[in-house]
Scaffold this active site. Structure first.
Site, PDB file in Angstrom:
ATOM      1  N   GLU A   1      -4.600  47.046  33.043  1.00  0.00           N
ATOM      2  CA  GLU A   1      -5.586  48.130  33.155  1.00  0.00           C
ATOM      3  C   GLU A   1      -6.421  47.978  34.443  1.00  0.00           C
ATOM      4  O   GLU A   1      -6.512  48.908  35.246  1.00  0.00           O
ATOM      5  CB  GLU A   1      -6.472  47.989  31.918  1.00  0.00           C
ATOM      6  CG  GLU A   1      -7.404  49.097  31.628  1.00  0.00           C
ATOM      7  CD  GLU A   1      -8.367  48.630  30.521  1.00  0.00           C
ATOM      8  OE1 GLU A   1      -8.056  47.662  29.789  1.00  0.00           O
ATOM      9  OE2 GLU A   1      -9.446  49.233  30.447  1.00  0.00           O
TER      10      GLU A   1
ATOM     11  N   GLU B   1       0.164  43.602  24.680  1.00  0.00           N
ATOM     12  CA  GLU B   1      -0.174  42.193  24.861  1.00  0.00           C
ATOM     13  C   GLU B   1      -1.276  41.830  23.862  1.00  0.00           C
ATOM     14  O   GLU B   1      -2.274  42.540  23.751  1.00  0.00           O
ATOM     15  CB  GLU B   1      -0.686  42.012  26.293  1.00  0.00           C
ATOM     16  CG  GLU B   1      -0.651  40.605  26.749  1.00  0.00           C
ATOM     17  CD  GLU B   1      -1.008  40.454  28.228  1.00  0.00           C
ATOM     18  OE1 GLU B   1      -0.520  39.515  28.835  1.00  0.00           O
ATOM     19  OE2 GLU B   1      -1.767  41.285  28.756  1.00  0.00           O
TER      20      GLU B   1
ATOM     21  N   GLU C   1      -0.937  40.105  39.645  1.00  0.00           N
ATOM     22  CA  GLU C   1      -0.226  39.405  38.573  1.00  0.00           C
ATOM     23  C   GLU C   1      -0.899  39.837  37.283  1.00  0.00           C
ATOM     24  O   GLU C   1      -2.037  39.466  37.009  1.00  0.00           O
ATOM     25  CB  GLU C   1      -0.304  37.890  38.800  1.00  0.00           C
ATOM     26  CG  GLU C   1       0.781  37.149  38.052  1.00  0.00           C
ATOM     27  CD  GLU C   1       0.265  36.450  36.818  1.00  0.00           C
ATOM     28  OE1 GLU C   1       0.412  37.038  35.723  1.00  0.00           O
ATOM     29  OE2 GLU C   1      -0.267  35.347  36.949  1.00  0.00           O
TER      30      GLU C   1
ATOM     31  N   GLY D   1      -4.982  39.432  36.221  1.00  0.00           N
ATOM     32  CA  GLY D   1      -5.775  39.918  35.090  1.00  0.00           C
ATOM     33  C   GLY D   1      -5.012  40.985  34.353  1.00  0.00           C
ATOM     34  O   GLY D   1      -3.776  41.018  34.382  1.00  0.00           O
TER      35      GLY D   1
ATOM     36  N   LYS E   1     -13.696  35.188  42.961  1.00  0.00           N
ATOM     37  CA  LYS E   1     -14.542  35.383  41.775  1.00  0.00           C
ATOM     38  C   LYS E   1     -13.808  34.916  40.523  1.00  0.00           C
ATOM     39  O   LYS E   1     -12.785  35.477  40.150  1.00  0.00           O
ATOM     40  CB  LYS E   1     -14.917  36.850  41.588  1.00  0.00           C
ATOM     41  CG  LYS E   1     -15.951  36.982  40.470  1.00  0.00           C
ATOM     42  CD  LYS E   1     -16.154  38.393  39.991  1.00  0.00           C
ATOM     43  CE  LYS E   1     -15.261  38.764  38.844  1.00  0.00           C
ATOM     44  NZ  LYS E   1     -15.513  38.013  37.604  1.00  0.00           N
TER      45      LYS E   1
ATOM     46  N   GLY F   1      -5.698  46.010  36.962  1.00  0.00           N
ATOM     47  CA  GLY F   1      -4.757  45.986  38.082  1.00  0.00           C
ATOM     48  C   GLY F   1      -4.509  47.394  38.619  1.00  0.00           C
ATOM     49  O   GLY F   1      -4.433  47.610  39.831  1.00  0.00           O
TER      50      GLY F   1
ATOM     51  N   CYS G   1      -0.425  34.992  30.005  1.00  0.00           N
ATOM     52  CA  CYS G   1       0.186  36.307  30.185  1.00  0.00           C
ATOM     53  C   CYS G   1       1.714  36.201  30.085  1.00  0.00           C
ATOM     54  O   CYS G   1       2.388  37.179  29.789  1.00  0.00           O
ATOM     55  CB  CYS G   1      -0.234  36.946  31.490  1.00  0.00           C
ATOM     56  SG  CYS G   1      -0.613  35.772  32.769  1.00  0.00           S
TER      57      CYS G   1
HETATM   58  P1  ADP Z   1      -8.559  39.927  31.004  1.00  0.00           P
HETATM   59  O1  ADP Z   1      -8.180  40.997  30.036  1.00  0.00           O
HETATM   60  O2  ADP Z   1      -7.518  38.938  31.292  1.00  0.00           O
HETATM   61  O3  ADP Z   1      -9.930  39.374  30.793  1.00  0.00           O
HETATM   62  P2  ADP Z   1      -9.565  41.554  33.145  1.00  0.00           P
HETATM   63  O4  ADP Z   1      -8.631  42.323  33.981  1.00  0.00           O
HETATM   64  O5  ADP Z   1     -10.535  42.267  32.298  1.00  0.00           O
HETATM   65  O6  ADP Z   1      -8.583  40.611  32.374  1.00  0.00           O
HETATM   66  O7  ADP Z   1     -10.374  40.506  34.015  1.00  0.00           O
HETATM   67  C1  ADP Z   1      -9.808  39.685  34.987  1.00  0.00           C
HETATM   68  C2  ADP Z   1     -10.784  39.506  36.114  1.00  0.00           C
HETATM   69  O8  ADP Z   1     -11.033  40.771  36.729  1.00  0.00           O
HETATM   70  C3  ADP Z   1     -12.146  38.972  35.697  1.00  0.00           C
HETATM   71  O9  ADP Z   1     -12.611  38.086  36.687  1.00  0.00           O
HETATM   72  C4  ADP Z   1     -12.996  40.240  35.659  1.00  0.00           C
HETATM   73  O10 ADP Z   1     -14.368  39.993  35.840  1.00  0.00           O
HETATM   74  C5  ADP Z   1     -12.424  41.026  36.810  1.00  0.00           C
HETATM   75  N1  ADP Z   1     -12.604  42.489  36.745  1.00  0.00           N
HETATM   76  C6  ADP Z   1     -12.820  43.270  35.656  1.00  0.00           C
HETATM   77  N2  ADP Z   1     -12.905  44.575  36.023  1.00  0.00           N
HETATM   78  C7  ADP Z   1     -12.747  44.624  37.379  1.00  0.00           C
HETATM   79  C8  ADP Z   1     -12.696  45.677  38.355  1.00  0.00           C
HETATM   80  N3  ADP Z   1     -12.844  46.953  38.027  1.00  0.00           N
HETATM   81  N4  ADP Z   1     -12.483  45.344  39.652  1.00  0.00           N
HETATM   82  C9  ADP Z   1     -12.283  44.052  40.018  1.00  0.00           C
HETATM   83  N5  ADP Z   1     -12.329  43.035  39.154  1.00  0.00           N
HETATM   84  C10 ADP Z   1     -12.542  43.291  37.842  1.00  0.00           C
END
Ligand code: ADP
Length: 500
Positions: free
Chosen positions: A260, A410, A279, A257, A205, A262, A313
């Site tokens: 939080e 960050e 990561e 990502g 995704k 993670g 990052c």
């Molecule tokens: P960033 O702050 O870098 O945008 P996020 O962690 O919000 O990072 O998003 C990174 C990816 O994780 C995106 O593809 C987002 O749609 C997806 N994402 C956001 N929340 C969740 C979740 N609870 N479970 C799995 N994937 C998620």
């Protein structure tokens, strides 16, 4: 006079007058043409080798952050769609992919690499339109590196026995992969290439703000004639990501990502059979000693934080400068940020493009305001920003203490916090004083100092007299709250195999 002092004196002498940058001349516009780029009016989900409408019936808009124009609409996958994608991946795993010898898997991965390379220009333009990064970054960094990763891991597919001498490897099964918006295609390559090389199938995704290059990669995968279901690409928001992570038939989760999210994912897979790599965020320290080649260091700092709008990052967002050269570094940095060209990301001369989304811009502005409120001194380029789109000028703060939030959190924008140190011990202590540990940089003339300092820094990647350099053969990943597991290199195979 010490050697370092002599060097500073010499630098002062060769720069008697400061130029009034940006006032005397400017580059003529050099926009990359978008005429031949085909962005469809709608993108479907890529499941089982076909583009299919989502069961959810929903689509969301993808906009160009530099103009706020709607580029297209993209399918939003719900749980039913994710179920179909995982099912397709499972079938492909059992029927074809796990049975193919490595040398055959390699041919498919090579084919993806070659087709991607042929279409590199198109991909670079789409990446820039969808994500806002300057074309010179997507053209010279993102796309070539993505291609290089496919080539590199194609090479490993039939050599896994040599990667792990004395051991046999077995693939894990279906890998669920969720990626962010900062390097959309490159992150897809980091995830897909090693998974396929090791014999796994994939449900990936991309981020909701940058899905387009992953969907064009799906077209290449289709053209490359991969067995249906080996790679599935589903688009959507966090809920779609969560549906992949929580799916009981997924064997391996790879996530890049925020820290939080993670943490949510780590909790979600705890107690299951799923293997996990994360990561996450970073707050990299770039340490500049007084014996460093100052002008190169300034370019490294600029490359480490401002190119890419600080959207990395591993961005060198904390600059640790030895106190004796602080004034010189600040003065040079002030001049240099004034020369950075901010604007149309499709212009080949642009250094700093658009911020990826209005949400991201809001977060940057909030943290910068906190920096000002906490008493740090702000320095900002006076460049003119375009009227439409999401923009932030190159900025840095001086007078920053370790406890200030801009030194801890960050920012994900072109914003640098400068701290000082007097001794190497203090530099190491300050560099390590963060919850993160993704990357760091050391600038000094002395090789021995580089080895000594880098062995004490708690960061997964340490650059010496350079910054933000990547290579498919070199592993990347973090410590502490920056996550675990490595991507790239021989080590990047490890998360996708079972050793027997
Ligand atoms: P960033 O702050 O870098 O945008 P996020 O962690 O919000 O990072 O998003 C990174 C990816 O994780 C995106 O593809 C987002 O749609 C997806 N994402 C956001 N929340 C969740 C979740 N609870 N479970 C799995 N994937 C998620």
């Amino acid at each position: 006079m010490t050697t370092a002092e002599k060097k500073i004196a010499r630098l002062e002498v060769v720069e008697p007058k400061r130029l009034e940058f940006g006032k005397k001349w400017d580059y003529a516009p050099a926009p990359e043409s978008t005429e031949h780029i085909k962005i469809q009016s709608r993108y479907e989900l890529f499941i089982g080798g076909k583009f299919v409408s989502p069961k959810s019936g929903n689509y969301f808009k993808s906009i160009n952050p530099a103009t706020e124009e709607i580029l297209t609409e993209v399918a939003e996958a719900n749980e039913a769609d994710v179920n179909l994608a995982v099912k397709a991946a499972r079938t492909a795993y059992e029927k074809y992919w796990s049975k193919l010898p490595g040398s055959e898997r390699a041919k498919y991965i090579f084919r993806i690499a070659r087709q991607l390379q042929e279409k590199a220009r198109e991909f670079a333009i789409i990446e820039t339109m969808d994500g806002g990064k300057p074309i010179k970054e997507s053209r010279d960094v993102d796309i070539p590196l993505a291609v290089a990763h496919f080539f590199y891991y194609a090479g490993w597919a039939d050599k896994l026995d040599y990667a792990f001498p004395g051991r046999k490897t077995r693939p894990l099964g279906v890998a669920g992969q969720v990626i962010p918006w900062n390097f959309p295609l490159l992150m897809a390559a980091w995830k897909i290439a090693p998974a396929l090389a090791c014999g796994n199938t994939v449900v990936l995704k991309p981020a909701e703000t940058t899905p387009l290059t992953a969907l064009h990669l799906a077209q290449i995968i289709q053209e490359a004639d991969l067995p249906p279901g080996v790679v599935n690409i589903v688009t959507g928001f966090g809920k779609t990501g969560a549906a992949i992570v929580n799916h009981p038939d997924v064997d391996k989760v790879a996530f890049t990502g925020s820290t939080e999210v993670g943490k949510i994912i780590q909790r979600a897979v705890a107690g299951t059979k799923k293997k996990l790599t994360l990561e996450l965020g970073g707050k990299a320290a770039n340490i500049v000693f007084d014996d460093a080649p100052i002008d190169q260091a300034i370019e490294g700092i600029i490359n480490g934080i401002y190119f890419n709008q600080g959207h990395v990052c591993c961005a060198g967002s904390r600059l640790l400068v030895q106190e004796s050269i602080l004034d010189l570094v600040v003065r040079k940095l002030k001049d240099r940020i004034q020369t950075l060209r901010v604007g149309d990301p499709l212009d080949k001369n642009t250094d700093i493009g658009a911020i990826n989304s209005s949400d991201q811009l809001k977060k940057i502005k909030e943290l910068v305001q906190i920096g000002i409120d906490e008493g740090c001194k702000i320095h900002q380029s006076t460049c003119k920003l375009p009227e439409r789109g999401f923009w932030f000028p190159p900025t840095f703060f001086t007078g920053v203490a370790q406890s200030n939030r801009i030194a801890q959190e960050e920012i994900f924008g072109p914003v640098l916090s400068i701290l000082t140190f007097r001794t190497p011990e203090e530099a190491v202590e300050k560099a390590n004083n963060t919850a993160y540990g993704l990357s760091a940089g050391v600038w000094t003339d002395k090789g021995s100092k580089i080895f000594k300092i880098s062995s004490q820094l708690k960061a997964g990647v340490i650059w010496a007299n350079t910054f933000n350099k990547f290579d498919p053969s070199s592993p990347f990943g973090g410590y502490k709250e920056s996550g675990f597991g490595r991507e790239g290199g021989l080590q990047g195979l490890m998360p996708y195999v079972q050793l027997i």
